[in-house]
Design a protein around this motif. Structure first.
Motif, PDB file in Angstrom:
ATOM      1  N   GLU A 174       0.842  -1.184   0.000  1.00 58.79           N
ATOM      2  CA  GLU A 174       0.000   0.000   0.000  1.00 58.79           C
ATOM      3  C   GLU A 174       0.876   1.232   0.000  1.00 58.79           C
ATOM      4  O   GLU A 174       1.986   1.254   0.516  1.00 58.79           O
ATOM      5  N   GLY A 175       0.323   2.294  -0.531  1.00 56.12           N
ATOM      6  CA  GLY A 175       1.053   3.547  -0.595  1.00 56.12           C
ATOM      7  C   GLY A 175       0.727   4.283  -1.867  1.00 56.12           C
ATOM      8  O   GLY A 175      -0.054   3.836  -2.688  1.00 56.12           O
ATOM      9  N   PRO A 380     -25.512 -10.603  -1.613  1.00 51.62           N
ATOM     10  CA  PRO A 380     -24.454 -10.477  -0.592  1.00 51.62           C
ATOM     11  C   PRO A 380     -24.388  -9.102   0.071  1.00 51.62           C
ATOM     12  O   PRO A 380     -23.719  -8.965   1.110  1.00 51.62           O
ATOM     13  N   VAL A 381     -25.057  -8.108  -0.503  1.00 51.65           N
ATOM     14  CA  VAL A 381     -25.074  -6.786   0.140  1.00 51.65           C
ATOM     15  C   VAL A 381     -25.651  -6.876   1.547  1.00 51.65           C
ATOM     16  O   VAL A 381     -25.305  -6.075   2.430  1.00 51.65           O
ATOM     17  N   LEU A 382     -26.516  -7.855   1.789  1.00 47.45           N
ATOM     18  CA  LEU A 382     -27.127  -8.016   3.112  1.00 47.45           C
ATOM     19  C   LEU A 382     -26.082  -8.324   4.175  1.00 47.45           C
ATOM     20  O   LEU A 382     -26.349  -8.147   5.378  1.00 47.45           O
ATOM     21  N   THR A 383     -24.904  -8.786   3.770  1.00 47.60           N
ATOM     22  CA  THR A 383     -23.834  -9.087   4.729  1.00 47.60           C
ATOM     23  C   THR A 383     -22.763  -7.994   4.758  1.00 47.60           C
ATOM     24  O   THR A 383     -21.710  -8.177   5.373  1.00 47.60           O
ATOM     25  N   LEU A 384     -23.014  -6.875   4.105  1.00 42.43           N
ATOM     26  CA  LEU A 384     -22.033  -5.790   4.007  1.00 42.43           C
ATOM     27  C   LEU A 384     -21.583  -5.320   5.389  1.00 42.43           C
ATOM     28  O   LEU A 384     -22.401  -5.070   6.272  1.00 42.43           O
ATOM     29  N   ARG A 385     -20.273  -5.180   5.545  1.00 45.13           N
ATOM     30  CA  ARG A 385     -19.708  -4.647   6.790  1.00 45.13           C
ATOM     31  C   ARG A 385     -18.787  -3.494   6.423  1.00 45.13           C
ATOM     32  O   ARG A 385     -17.817  -3.666   5.684  1.00 45.13           O
ATOM     33  N   LEU A 386     -19.103  -2.312   6.944  1.00 42.95           N
ATOM     34  CA  LEU A 386     -18.320  -1.123   6.649  1.00 42.95           C
ATOM     35  C   LEU A 386     -17.233  -0.943   7.692  1.00 42.95           C
ATOM     36  O   LEU A 386     -17.444  -1.171   8.884  1.00 42.95           O
ATOM     37  N   GLY A 387     -16.064  -0.507   7.260  1.00 44.75           N
ATOM     38  CA  GLY A 387     -14.987  -0.243   8.204  1.00 44.75           C
ATOM     39  C   GLY A 387     -13.630  -0.502   7.604  1.00 44.75           C
ATOM     40  O   GLY A 387     -13.479  -0.730   6.404  1.00 44.75           O
ATOM     41  N   SER A 388     -12.623  -0.481   8.477  1.00 46.77           N
ATOM     42  CA  SER A 388     -11.252  -0.770   8.054  1.00 46.77           C
ATOM     43  C   SER A 388     -11.073  -2.269   7.890  1.00 46.77           C
ATOM     44  O   SER A 388     -11.868  -3.056   8.416  1.00 46.77           O
ATOM     45  N   PRO A 389     -10.021  -2.689   7.184  1.00 41.10           N
ATOM     46  CA  PRO A 389      -9.760  -4.128   7.064  1.00 41.10           C
ATOM     47  C   PRO A 389      -9.602  -4.781   8.432  1.00 41.10           C
ATOM     48  O   PRO A 389      -9.050  -4.191   9.364  1.00 41.10           O
ATOM     49  N   TRP A 556     -14.094  -8.806  -1.831  1.00 39.38           N
ATOM     50  CA  TRP A 556     -13.210  -8.158  -0.864  1.00 39.38           C
ATOM     51  C   TRP A 556     -13.548  -8.487   0.591  1.00 39.38           C
ATOM     52  O   TRP A 556     -12.659  -8.492   1.442  1.00 39.38           O
ATOM     53  N   GLN A 557     -14.816  -8.729   0.872  1.00 39.33           N
ATOM     54  CA  GLN A 557     -15.169  -9.032   2.265  1.00 39.33           C
ATOM     55  C   GLN A 557     -15.112 -10.518   2.554  1.00 39.33           C
ATOM     56  O   GLN A 557     -14.607 -10.934   3.601  1.00 39.33           O
ATOM     57  N   HIS A 558     -15.620 -11.343   1.620  1.00 42.12           N
ATOM     58  CA  HIS A 558     -15.677 -12.791   1.847  1.00 42.12           C
ATOM     59  C   HIS A 558     -14.538 -13.555   1.174  1.00 42.12           C
ATOM     60  O   HIS A 558     -14.390 -14.756   1.395  1.00 42.12           O
ATOM     61  N   GLY A 559     -13.763 -12.872   0.325  1.00 41.74           N
ATOM     62  CA  GLY A 559     -12.554 -13.501  -0.204  1.00 41.74           C
ATOM     63  C   GLY A 559     -12.727 -14.351  -1.439  1.00 41.74           C
ATOM     64  O   GLY A 559     -11.838 -15.151  -1.761  1.00 41.74           O
ATOM     65  N   TRP A 560     -13.827 -14.212  -2.183  1.00 40.93           N
ATOM     66  CA  TRP A 560     -14.004 -14.987  -3.406  1.00 40.93           C
ATOM     67  C   TRP A 560     -13.071 -14.433  -4.486  1.00 40.93           C
ATOM     68  O   TRP A 560     -13.226 -13.296  -4.925  1.00 40.93           O
ATOM     69  N   LEU A 561     -12.104 -15.228  -4.903  1.00 39.20           N
ATOM     70  CA  LEU A 561     -11.183 -14.894  -6.003  1.00 39.20           C
ATOM     71  C   LEU A 561     -10.288 -13.695  -5.703  1.00 39.20           C
ATOM     72  O   LEU A 561      -9.618 -13.182  -6.613  1.00 39.20           O
ATOM     73  N   THR A 562     -10.214 -13.235  -4.454  1.00 45.51           N
ATOM     74  CA  THR A 562      -9.370 -12.080  -4.143  1.00 45.51           C
ATOM     75  C   THR A 562      -7.910 -12.362  -4.465  1.00 45.51           C
ATOM     76  O   THR A 562      -7.221 -11.535  -5.071  1.00 45.51           O
ATOM     77  N   GLN A 563      -7.445 -13.525  -4.049  1.00 47.43           N
ATOM     78  CA  GLN A 563      -6.053 -13.889  -4.285  1.00 47.43           C
ATOM     79  C   GLN A 563      -5.778 -14.051  -5.774  1.00 47.43           C
ATOM     80  O   GLN A 563      -4.747 -13.587  -6.287  1.00 47.43           O
ATOM     81  N   ALA A 564      -6.713 -14.667  -6.492  1.00 43.76           N
ATOM     82  CA  ALA A 564      -6.514 -14.905  -7.923  1.00 43.76           C
ATOM     83  C   ALA A 564      -6.529 -13.601  -8.717  1.00 43.76           C
ATOM     84  O   ALA A 564      -5.746 -13.426  -9.657  1.00 43.76           O
ATOM     85  N   LEU A 565      -7.400 -12.670  -8.344  1.00 41.25           N
ATOM     86  CA  LEU A 565      -7.549 -11.433  -9.107  1.00 41.25           C
ATOM     87  C   LEU A 565      -6.526 -10.375  -8.719  1.00 41.25           C
ATOM     88  O   LEU A 565      -6.034  -9.633  -9.574  1.00 41.25           O
ATOM     89  N   PHE A 566      -6.223 -10.282  -7.428  1.00 38.91           N
ATOM     90  CA  PHE A 566      -5.394  -9.178  -6.952  1.00 38.91           C
ATOM     91  C   PHE A 566      -4.105  -9.622  -6.259  1.00 38.91           C
ATOM     92  O   PHE A 566      -3.298  -8.780  -5.878  1.00 38.91           O
ATOM     93  N   THR A 645      -3.072   1.123  -3.129  1.00 36.79           N
ATOM     94  CA  THR A 645      -3.932   1.372  -1.967  1.00 36.79           C
ATOM     95  C   THR A 645      -5.168   0.479  -2.026  1.00 36.79           C
ATOM     96  O   THR A 645      -5.911   0.488  -3.016  1.00 36.79           O
ATOM     97  N   VAL A 646      -5.422  -0.272  -0.948  1.00 35.87           N
ATOM     98  CA  VAL A 646      -6.534  -1.226  -0.922  1.00 35.87           C
ATOM     99  C   VAL A 646      -7.873  -0.520  -1.111  1.00 35.87           C
ATOM    100  O   VAL A 646      -8.753  -1.012  -1.826  1.00 35.87           O
ATOM    101  N   GLU A 647      -8.054   0.644  -0.470  1.00 41.30           N
ATOM    102  CA  GLU A 647      -9.326   1.351  -0.595  1.00 41.30           C
ATOM    103  C   GLU A 647      -9.638   1.689  -2.049  1.00 41.30           C
ATOM    104  O   GLU A 647     -10.780   1.566  -2.500  1.00 41.30           O
TER     105      GLU A 647
END
Length: 711
Positions: A174-175, A380-389, A556-566, A645-647
């Motif tokens: 990040e940066g 999945p929006v019903l499980t949305l959690r706002l905040g920092s990682p 980004w929240q539940h981790g589906w394909l995060t590692q593969a894509l990013f 930057t993750v955000e």
């Protein structure tokens, strides 16, 4: 638009000189613009932010900046309670104090609190608050120093390790970095698409329009930084969204100009007709995007207001360039730029005509299938959690990640890495009220250097649950309530500021959404001469954005394909400001495509008064255009997702998904199916509203484009 186009064509040299000067100035001063952008995330008036400001003013460290963590885990047969082991660890801590003058340090045995020991005394941690420096990485100077000190240090033969939120961010890359890399990636993808669309030198015209728009936007952005704080994030949005929007607008006008030329219309008359039709749509589209972004200005967060101000520049300047410089270029050089394909190709697409025909034949099936798919994606929006990682969401492959995982395995609560800092003139009363509070794992009262200034002291509070989660946020609220009656007491720390951010951003959401909805409905009603079409477009936008949110949460929240894509771990939460920014941008950008399609359907309907035929004709003319335009914007957001930057990555993911879902599902299937089902109701516009909007409610009253006499 006819009068405006004639004026522009009469003053060609003035128009070209005007944009040439602004572009040159924007390019020359681009570096200064980037340097003038800020990294502060202020929340004036919010209790957590104000507490953190006071902590920084009094102590020079901490507040919104989480500590770096020095940790060690000794072998199974040793314990940090042994005097010799304590001395070894204390020696390392003293070296850290010497290497980081002014740092505030909380360590065992200096603070003999059992909370600083874990795993039966085998693991300990020292919290180190260095003095922050301006910029995207507050510990850019301190972190390498701490890592150097810890690098060769051992305690009872075990190596010292460095972790902490800022160390974890640094390890993930990040940066800040220059925007040029992302722009080149986006421009390269756009050039490939444009070359396939035009097959001639015309492919460079939309890129030229985008270059002028972006550099002029940067020039205006420099002026903006003189009167208000503008976040460093805005440079990416201006450059990459500007690239996509400016190309989209230019593409729409150039494609219509080619269409008119393919029907034998004179070049200048083709320019006038393109401006009268496509140019008019571009103006309404740009204003619609600007309205949605202007809503960010009323959000009581300076960071978001800066994005709103900066975002306004994107569509407005893109419209200005597309409706002034572009017609001049087409009138002067257009036919020559058709090389090597000299004969203009009719932009009507047989493939899109077949798709539209299939949709109009089974509109109920198409609408039902598309709606079910969009709702499933949005769920999945019903499980949305706002905040920092989440503290545990960072990668564990690097040294900082491994140290973080070791602390978690040893039983150290997540709140230790993101402590709540309570500033008080009566620390004993604070400790008394918080010691047995549900959700609080530890309350520490350090007495060493840097923990007491004048009549105030800092109390450390660790939450048992992750501060980024709902349990941690609830604990922060309980801490605030518990110390509310203690005079001279304020609750700070990054966790407290996160809670305030969510409140500041979303408490006024109904007002912001209402402003966007009302203004957009009026603009679209004026552009389309209909009440039903704007309402339908609004509902489709909401469903489309919901689907983008849903898939973003999965990634980004539940981790589906995060590692593969990013190539990184999921964040475990969606950054608080991202959803409202995504809504503002996607609402306007998606409406662009809706307006492009519906305006052409309306034009075709005015000719022959048949809704089904209008849908097929409108889609056949705009399908290729919208697909190409959305692909270019999608590639721009893919380029944006490479920012470290993750955000910004989360923002880019949601924007790219929104554009793709909107173009593939909504505009290609659901929108034409609903227009077919509504039939004549699409065109209803009550006379009083028509009078208010200064447009005609009757069908077929619009003057036909010049080219129709040649067909």
């Amino acid at each position: 638009m006819a009068g405006w186009t004639d004026w522009v064509l009469r003053h060609r040299r003035t128009v070209v000189l005007f944009w040439l000067v602004l572009t040159a100035l924007g390019g020359a001063l681009a570096g200064r613009t980037v340097d003038a952008l800020g990294f502060e995330f202020a929340l004036p008036g919010q209790p957590g932010y104000e507490a953190n400001r006071e902590i920084l003013q009094r102590y020079g460290t901490g507040g919104p900046y989480d500590p770096l963590v020095l940790t060690v885990t000794v072998p199974p047969d040793r314990s940090l309670r042994e005097p010799q082991v304590q001395q070894e660890f204390s020696a390392v801590v003293e070296r850290v104090r010497g290497a980081l003058p002014g740092a505030r340090v909380l360590a065992y045995p200096g603070t003999d609190d059992p909370a600083l020991l874990a795993d039966g005394g085998r693991t300990t941690l020292a919290l180190i608050y260095p003095r922050p420096v301006p910029g995207p990485e507050p510990y850019a100077q301190a972190l390498p120093v701490l890592e150097s000190v810890a690098g060769g240090a051992t305690v009872a033969g075990a190596p010292a390790q460095v972790t902490g939120i800022e160390a974890l961010k640094s390890a993930t890359g990040e940066g800040d970095r220059g925007v040029l890399v992302e722009v080149l990636l986006g421009a390269g993808g756009a050039l490939v698409v444009l070359a396939l669309v035009f097959g001639s030198l015309l492919a460079g015209v939309p890129l030229l329009v985008a270059t002028v728009s972006i550099l002029t936007s940067f020039l205006c952005l420099l002026g903006l930084t003189a009167v208000t704080d503008v976040s460093f994030v805005v440079q990416y949005l201006v450059a990459l969204i500007g690239l996509g929007v400016a190309i989209d607008y230019a593409l729409l006008i150039v494609m219509r100009w080619r269409e008119e030329r393919s029907h034998g219309v004179d070049n200048v008359d083709a320019v006038r007709t393109a401006m009268l039709t496509a140019g008019r749509s571009v103006v309404f589209s740009g204003v619609t995007v600007a309205v949605s972004l202007a809503a960010l200005i009323v959000v009581p967060v300076p960071f978001m207001r800066g994005i709103g101000y900066g975002g306004l520049l994107i569509p407005l300047l893109s419209v200005a360039v597309a409706t002034t410089l572009l017609p001049v270029l087409l009138a002067r050089f257009g036919p020559r730029l058709e090389w090597p394909r000299h004969a203009p190709r009719d932009p009507r697409s047989a493939r899109w005509a077949r798709i539209a025909t299939a949709v109009t034949r089974r509109p109920v099936l198409a609408a039902t299938a598309a709606t079910i798919l969009l709702l499933a994606l949005a769920a999945p929006v019903l499980t949305l959690r706002l905040g920092s990682p989440a503290v545990g969401s960072y990668p564990t492959a690097d040294a900082a990640g491994q140290a973080n995982a070791t602390l978690a395995d040893a039983g150290v609560p997540p709140g230790a890495l993101r402590p709540v800092e309570v500033l008080s003139t009566d620390p004993d009363a604070v400790v008394e009220r918080l010691r047995d509070l549900p959700g609080v794992a530890a309350v520490l009262t350090p007495t060493g250097p840097g923990w007491q200034v004048a009549d105030t002291a800092l109390v450390q509070v660790w939450t048992a649950g992750d501060p980024a989660g709902s349990a941690g946020a609830a604990t922060v609220d309980r801490i605030r309530s518990a110390v509310d009656g203690v005079p001279g007491t304020r609750v700070g720390g990054s966790a407290a500021e996160d809670v305030d951010l969510v409140s500041a951003l979303y408490d006024n959401t109904p007002v912001v959404l209402s402003v966007i909805v009302v203004l957009t409905l009026l603009l679209l009603a004026r552009a389309l001469r209909s009440v039903v079409l704007p309402i339908k477009a609004l509902l489709l936008n909401v469903v489309s954005i919901g689907a983008a949110y849903g898939v973003t949460v999965l990634i980004w929240q539940h981790g589906w394909l995060t590692q593969a894509l990013f190539g990184t771990e999921p964040s475990g939460a969606i950054t608080a400001w991202v959803p409202i920014a995504v809504f503002a941008f996607l609402f306007g950008l998606s409406m662009d495509y809706e307006l492009f399609i519906l305006a052409r359907i309306r034009e075709e309907y005015d000719r022959h008064q048949s809704t089904n035929r209008a849908v097929v004709d409108g889609i056949s003319y705009t399908g290729r255009l919208v697909t190409s335009a959305s692909l270019i914007l999608f590639l721009a957001f893919v380029a944006l997702s490479t920012v470290p930057t993750v955000e910004v990555r989360i923002l880019a993911t949601a924007l790219a998904l929104g554009i793709a879902i909107d173009a593939v599902v909504v505009r290609s299937v659901l929108a034409p199916a609903l227009v077919t089902l509504l039939d004549r109701a699409n065109w209803w516009l009550p006379a009083p509203l028509a009078k208010l909007l200064r447009t005609a409610p009757e069908q077929g009253t619009e003057p036909e484009p010049v080219s129709t006499v040649h067909r």
